[in-house]
Design an enzyme around this catalytic site. Structure first.
Site, PDB file in Angstrom:
ATOM      1  N   ARG A  64       9.005  15.549   6.624  1.00  0.00           N
ATOM      2  CA  ARG A  64       8.799  16.975   6.336  1.00  0.00           C
ATOM      3  C   ARG A  64       7.429  17.489   6.767  1.00  0.00           C
ATOM      4  O   ARG A  64       7.311  18.501   7.461  1.00  0.00           O
ATOM      5  CB  ARG A  64       8.955  17.222   4.814  1.00  0.00           C
ATOM      6  N   THR A  65       6.379  16.783   6.341  1.00  0.00           N
ATOM      7  CA  THR A  65       5.032  17.326   6.537  1.00  0.00           C
ATOM      8  C   THR A  65       4.667  17.347   8.013  1.00  0.00           C
ATOM      9  O   THR A  65       4.145  18.341   8.525  1.00  0.00           O
ATOM     10  CB  THR A  65       4.028  16.473   5.732  1.00  0.00           C
ATOM     11  N   LYS A  93      -7.261  -1.529  19.110  1.00  0.00           N
ATOM     12  CA  LYS A  93      -8.565  -2.001  19.594  1.00  0.00           C
ATOM     13  C   LYS A  93      -9.667  -1.857  18.556  1.00  0.00           C
ATOM     14  O   LYS A  93     -10.844  -2.047  18.862  1.00  0.00           O
ATOM     15  CB  LYS A  93      -8.951  -1.234  20.865  1.00  0.00           C
ATOM     16  N   ARG A 115      -2.839  12.684   7.407  1.00  0.00           N
ATOM     17  CA  ARG A 115      -2.265  11.906   6.296  1.00  0.00           C
ATOM     18  C   ARG A 115      -2.774  10.497   6.457  1.00  0.00           C
ATOM     19  O   ARG A 115      -2.704   9.906   7.553  1.00  0.00           O
ATOM     20  CB  ARG A 115      -0.737  11.941   6.326  1.00  0.00           C
ATOM     21  N   HIS A 143      -2.033  16.228  -2.185  1.00  0.00           N
ATOM     22  CA  HIS A 143      -1.128  16.684  -1.115  1.00  0.00           C
ATOM     23  C   HIS A 143      -1.065  18.212  -1.282  1.00  0.00           C
ATOM     24  O   HIS A 143      -0.077  18.766  -1.770  1.00  0.00           O
ATOM     25  CB  HIS A 143       0.236  16.040  -1.295  1.00  0.00           C
TER      26      HIS A 143
HETATM   27  N1   CP Z   1       7.189  15.718   0.789  1.00  0.00           N
HETATM   28  C1   CP Z   1       6.658  15.012   1.819  1.00  0.00           C
HETATM   29  O1   CP Z   1       5.431  14.892   1.961  1.00  0.00           O
HETATM   30  O2   CP Z   1       7.592  14.501   2.659  1.00  0.00           O
HETATM   31  P1   CP Z   1       7.281  13.585   3.930  1.00  0.00           P
HETATM   32  O3   CP Z   1       6.677  12.307   3.436  1.00  0.00           O
HETATM   33  O4   CP Z   1       8.614  13.405   4.605  1.00  0.00           O
HETATM   34  O5   CP Z   1       6.290  14.334   4.807  1.00  0.00           O
END
Ligand code: CP
Length: 318
Positions: A64-65, A93, A115, A143
């Site tokens: 999703r993100t 590396k 992320r 998040h």
């Molecule tokens: N909700 C969420 O962060 O989904 P993903 O891990 O698929 O990005």
């Protein structure tokens, strides 16, 4: 061209919801509402990111993100560079994260979406670069765009975000979504109740806002205007004892259990869903589920966050 009030937001980065004022959250949510009509690819979105380049530095699994940041940027006229971790000089590396982002920034970047499995990694990157940095999830810490999209979905459904009681139920201990929602809901005048078995309610000492906790889901539900279910994050358990049958009995959201909440209470889940564990199919796919609406809200929120952060960074750097 819709009016995006970029001056209501002054931060070049979005690293978390901790410490954000209500006015700042509302600036993001109001901008997201303005972008919402374009979130599924319809219409003629304002090209607020024309000529801007985004690095999608997604170093943990994501559907999703990763996708919604990319679609948000591209629909607003931006260019998206996807970082391929497994074939990168960082993975293969030993190049450091900071050398990596400074190297790519030297090619011309306006924003980095990151992320990372380490708490605070986005904050360290933000200290090392001049472009905007947006946290797409760091360990079990924050998040922020997920919580913003959750709040946008609730506001679009219930019409407000103040004075609500929201149960956030499940694997709270390992959830960056729960933490970011606790900060956001508290700042906007709503009440979050973390619900789960004791082991899932441990390890919350890092939170800087008071939160209520409860182990009896059925007792809490009659107070709830909305119910947010969390994924059981087996990959973070590291040997934590977990009785799946007992969990299903006490915490799985079934239609019968949901009927205890306030009439028509919306059900949220950040995804991906463990169907048949935290959520019964009849609820995941039922009339009170906002799960797919959340995903659409996610594109609008990321359009808003990218537009406002990049505009603020450009004002700061000019
Ligand atoms: N909700 C969420 O962060 O989904 P993903 O891990 O698929 O990005």
């Amino acid at each position: 061209m819709p009016d995006i009030a970029t001056d209501r937001w002054t931060r070049p980065n979005l690293l978390g919801l901790e410490g954000l004022e209500a006015d700042e959250l509302l600036a993001l949510l109001d901008a997201a509402d303005t972008f919402f009509p374009y979130a599924t690819g319809e219409g003629d979105p304002p090209q607020t990111l024309a000529g801007r380049t985004l690095l999608n530095l997604i170093l943990e699994d994501s559907t999703r993100t990763r996708t919604s940041f990319a679609l948000a940027a591209e629909r607003l006229g931006g260019r998206v560079v996807q970082f391929h971790a497994t074939t990168s000089s960082m993975d293969q590396k030993g190049e450091t994260l900071i050398d990596t982002v400074r190297t790519i920034e030297a090619m011309g970047l306006d924003a980095i979406v990151i992320r990372h499995k380490q708490r605070g990694a986005p904050h360290r990157v933000a200290e090392a670069v001049r472009c905007s940095v947006l946290n797409a999830g760091d360990d079990a810490h924050e998040h922020p765009t997920q919580a913003l999209l959750d709040m946008l979905a609730i506001r679009r459904h219930l019409g407000r975000l103040d004075g609500l009681t929201v149960a956030i139920c499940g694997d709270v201990r390992h959830s960056r979504v729960a933490r970011s929602n606790a900060y956001g809901l508290a700042a906007l005048g709503s009440r979050a109740i973390f619900v789960g078995p004791e082991p899932f309610l441990d390890g919350l000492d890092d939170l800087s806002v008071p939160v209520e906790t409860a182990t009896d889901f059925d007792a809490v539900l009659p107070e709830c205007d909305a119910v947010m279910m969390l994924r059981v994050q087996f990959e973070r358990h590291k040997g934590l004892a977990f009785d799946q049958d007992a969990y299903v009995r006490g915490y799985q959201l079934t239609a019968a259990r949901l009927a205890r909440a306030k009439d028509g209470a919306p059900v949220l889940h950040p995804g991906p869903v463990n169907r048949g564990l935290e959520l019964a199919d009849e609820v995941a796919d039922g009339p009170q589920s906002l799960i797919l609406h959340q995903v659409t809200c996610g594109v609008a929120v990321r359009m808003a966050a990218l537009t406002l952060c990049i505009a603020a960074a450009e004002r700061t750097n000019s």
